[in-house]
Design an enzyme around this catalytic site. Structure first.
Site, PDB file in Angstrom:
ATOM      1  N   GLY A 112      31.162  47.236  36.727  1.00  0.00           N
ATOM      2  CA  GLY A 112      31.407  46.840  35.333  1.00  0.00           C
ATOM      3  C   GLY A 112      30.880  47.905  34.383  1.00  0.00           C
TER       4      GLY A 112
ATOM      5  N   ASP B 123      22.701  43.942  33.557  1.00  0.00           N
ATOM      6  CA  ASP B 123      21.893  42.924  34.236  1.00  0.00           C
ATOM      7  C   ASP B 123      20.459  43.370  34.551  1.00  0.00           C
ATOM      8  OD1 ASP B 123      24.107  41.299  34.262  1.00  0.00           O
ATOM      9  OD2 ASP B 123      24.755  41.934  36.245  1.00  0.00           O
TER      10      ASP B 123
ATOM     11  N   GLY C 254      25.026  37.320  33.970  1.00  0.00           N
ATOM     12  CA  GLY C 254      23.967  37.388  34.974  1.00  0.00           C
ATOM     13  C   GLY C 254      24.185  36.313  36.017  1.00  0.00           C
TER      14      GLY C 254
HETATM   15  O1  F6P Z   1      27.943  43.594  36.662  1.00  0.00           O
HETATM   16  C1  F6P Z   1      27.719  43.290  35.351  1.00  0.00           C
HETATM   17  C2  F6P Z   1      28.421  42.039  34.921  1.00  0.00           C
HETATM   18  O2  F6P Z   1      28.577  42.133  33.530  1.00  0.00           O
HETATM   19  C3  F6P Z   1      27.756  40.735  35.318  1.00  0.00           C
HETATM   20  O3  F6P Z   1      26.689  40.361  34.512  1.00  0.00           O
HETATM   21  C4  F6P Z   1      28.919  39.787  35.203  1.00  0.00           C
HETATM   22  O4  F6P Z   1      28.675  38.637  35.977  1.00  0.00           O
HETATM   23  C5  F6P Z   1      30.053  40.590  35.726  1.00  0.00           C
HETATM   24  O5  F6P Z   1      29.711  41.939  35.484  1.00  0.00           O
HETATM   25  C6  F6P Z   1      31.388  40.304  35.094  1.00  0.00           C
HETATM   26  O6  F6P Z   1      32.346  41.061  35.757  1.00  0.00           O
HETATM   27  P1  F6P Z   1      33.832  41.346  35.265  1.00  0.00           P
HETATM   28  O7  F6P Z   1      33.774  42.306  34.124  1.00  0.00           O
HETATM   29  O8  F6P Z   1      34.497  41.941  36.449  1.00  0.00           O
HETATM   30  O9  F6P Z   1      34.403  40.051  34.829  1.00  0.00           O
END
Ligand code: F6P
Length: 394
Positions: free
Chosen positions: A17, A141, A184
């Site tokens: 992400g 996170d 998170g």
């Molecule tokens: O890895 C960081 C994060 O923002 C997490 O806190 C969250 O659960 C996840 O990515 C969301 O992922 P995506 O952007 O793939 O929906």
């Protein structure tokens, strides 16, 4: 610390992400590599997918000029891993050999990987396949082990704390309970920090399973003290102490509304908006899909139904990942990136750059791979929050 041949040509990618500070970190690697150490830098696009498919371009100093304060990543990112690349039929295939082939074809001496837990796990596995790697920790996170902070975390905390501030005034104006869900899944650092900074009355994080009874008691006590509004900060991975609790019954009227809503959206809606009137008197709760299984929705519904308090849910979502990095993150990313460039210049590989106290240093990537840094129950932030009367639902 094992040192080998100084790097002459390196690859750099961002994976997982995105978060604020990635561009600042890329800039901080590229600038000294080009100007101080005469190391060529090749940008790999779209994370590890770009390594597998050889989407790459040589980075020049003008490519990293003016990007310090921009969000996102000039290289693009993806969550794909070479050993589990998705196929159109939904299956996955191990394309690690192709990633190694690209590395060799580009003549790289090291691959610099900017990412979180997943990224460092992949970097470690590429290392085991013979590649030199360097990791730079970034994630909102802040859940990477062996580093006190990750770039992107401070920016997300700032956004989330500001959102909580904004909810405070409207909560007080309407005498409502505002439940805000923050990112998170496994670690609660972001919710803990933002909740503390925003003065949330209740903070629910994955590491401390919550008890609805405790939450309701805390809200009732606040009401007794004349506080008819409250803020509940909930991490998306927050869990109840009794996960097998039966689902809260949905009133007939609400079910009907949900059906209509679904029909309007072509029957595909997962986030249908339903208005529940738990006590038939108050203005009820308007949730973005109360049956969506979200931690925030479940908690809000329970508060509404048990206490009859007017409750609203805000899911902050990807707003936490967008926009400009804070000055703290710009500085941290710059320190991480320039330290990585120094390691490349001396031929030190297979490490993750990290922050220990106020010092930027590095640790073996092996120590980081596959680990998650969770909030310990005696963390100073938890202790401080408890001292100022915050309830953790326990
Ligand atoms: O890895 C960081 C994060 O923002 C997490 O806190 C969250 O659960 C996840 O990515 C969301 O992922 P995506 O952007 O793939 O929906």
């Amino acid at each position: 610390m094992a040192s080998s041949k100084a790097a002459r040509c390196v690859g750099i990618l961002t994976s997982g992400g995105d978060c604020p500070g990635l561009n600042a970190a890329i800039r901080a690697v590229v600038k000294p590599c080009l100007s101080d150490f005469h190391i060529e830098v090749i940008g790999i696009e779209k994370g590890f997918r770009g390594l597998v498919e050889n989407h790459s371009r040589v980075l020049h100093s003008q490519d990293v000029s003016g990007i310090m304060a921009t969000g996102g990543t000039i290289l693009g990112t993806s969550r794909e891993k070479p050993h589990r690349m998705p196929l159109p039929n939904g299956q996955t295939v191990d394309l690690t050999a192709r990633a190694v082939e690209t590395y060799n074809r580009l003549g790289l001496d090291c691959l610099v990987c900017l990412g979180g837990n997943g990224t460092h796990k992949v970097a470690h596995s590429l290392m085991k396949n013979g590649l030199n790697v360097l990791g730079l920790p970034k994630t909102i996170d802040n859940d990477l082990v062996e580093t006190d902070n990750t770039s992107g975390h401070d920016s997300a905390v700032a956004v989330a704390a500001e959102a909580i501030d904004r909810l405070h005034s409207t909560a007080e104006a309407h005498l409502r309970v505002m439940v805000i869900e923050l990112m998170g899944h496994r670690a609660g650092w972001l919710t803990l920090a933002a909740g503390l900074a925003g003065g949330a009355d209740i903070i629910l994080i994955p590491e401390i399973p919550y008890d609805l009874e405790s939450i309701c008691q805390h809200l009732t006590e606040r009401r007794r003290r004349g506080k008819w509004f409250s803020i509940v900060a909930v991490a998306e991975g927050a869990v109840s102490k009794s996960p097998a609790a039966p689902p809260v019954p949905v009133l007939k009227e609400a079910k009907k509304e949900k059906k209509n809503d679904k029909a309007e959206k072509g029957g595909k809606s997962k986030n249908a908006s339903v208005v529940l009137r738990a006590d038939g008197m108050s203005s009820g709760i308007s949730l973005d899909g109360p049956e969506d299984g979200r931690a925030s929705s479940l908690v809000a519904k329970a508060i509404q139904q048990r206490l009859g308090m007017d409750t609203r849910v805000t899911v902050l979502g990807h707003l936490q990942r967008g926009g400009a990095p804070t000055p703290f993150d710009r500085i941290l990313a710059t320190r991480f990136g320039t330290h990585a460039a120094e390691l490349l210049a001396e031929g030190t590989y297979n490490r993750m750059v990290c922050l220990k106290g106020t010092e930027v240093t590095s640790v073996s990537i092996k120590k980081v791979a596959g680990q998650v840094k969770l909030v310990p129950s005696d963390d100073p932030l938890i202790r401080a929050a408890r001292h100022v009367g915050t309830n953790f639902g326990d």
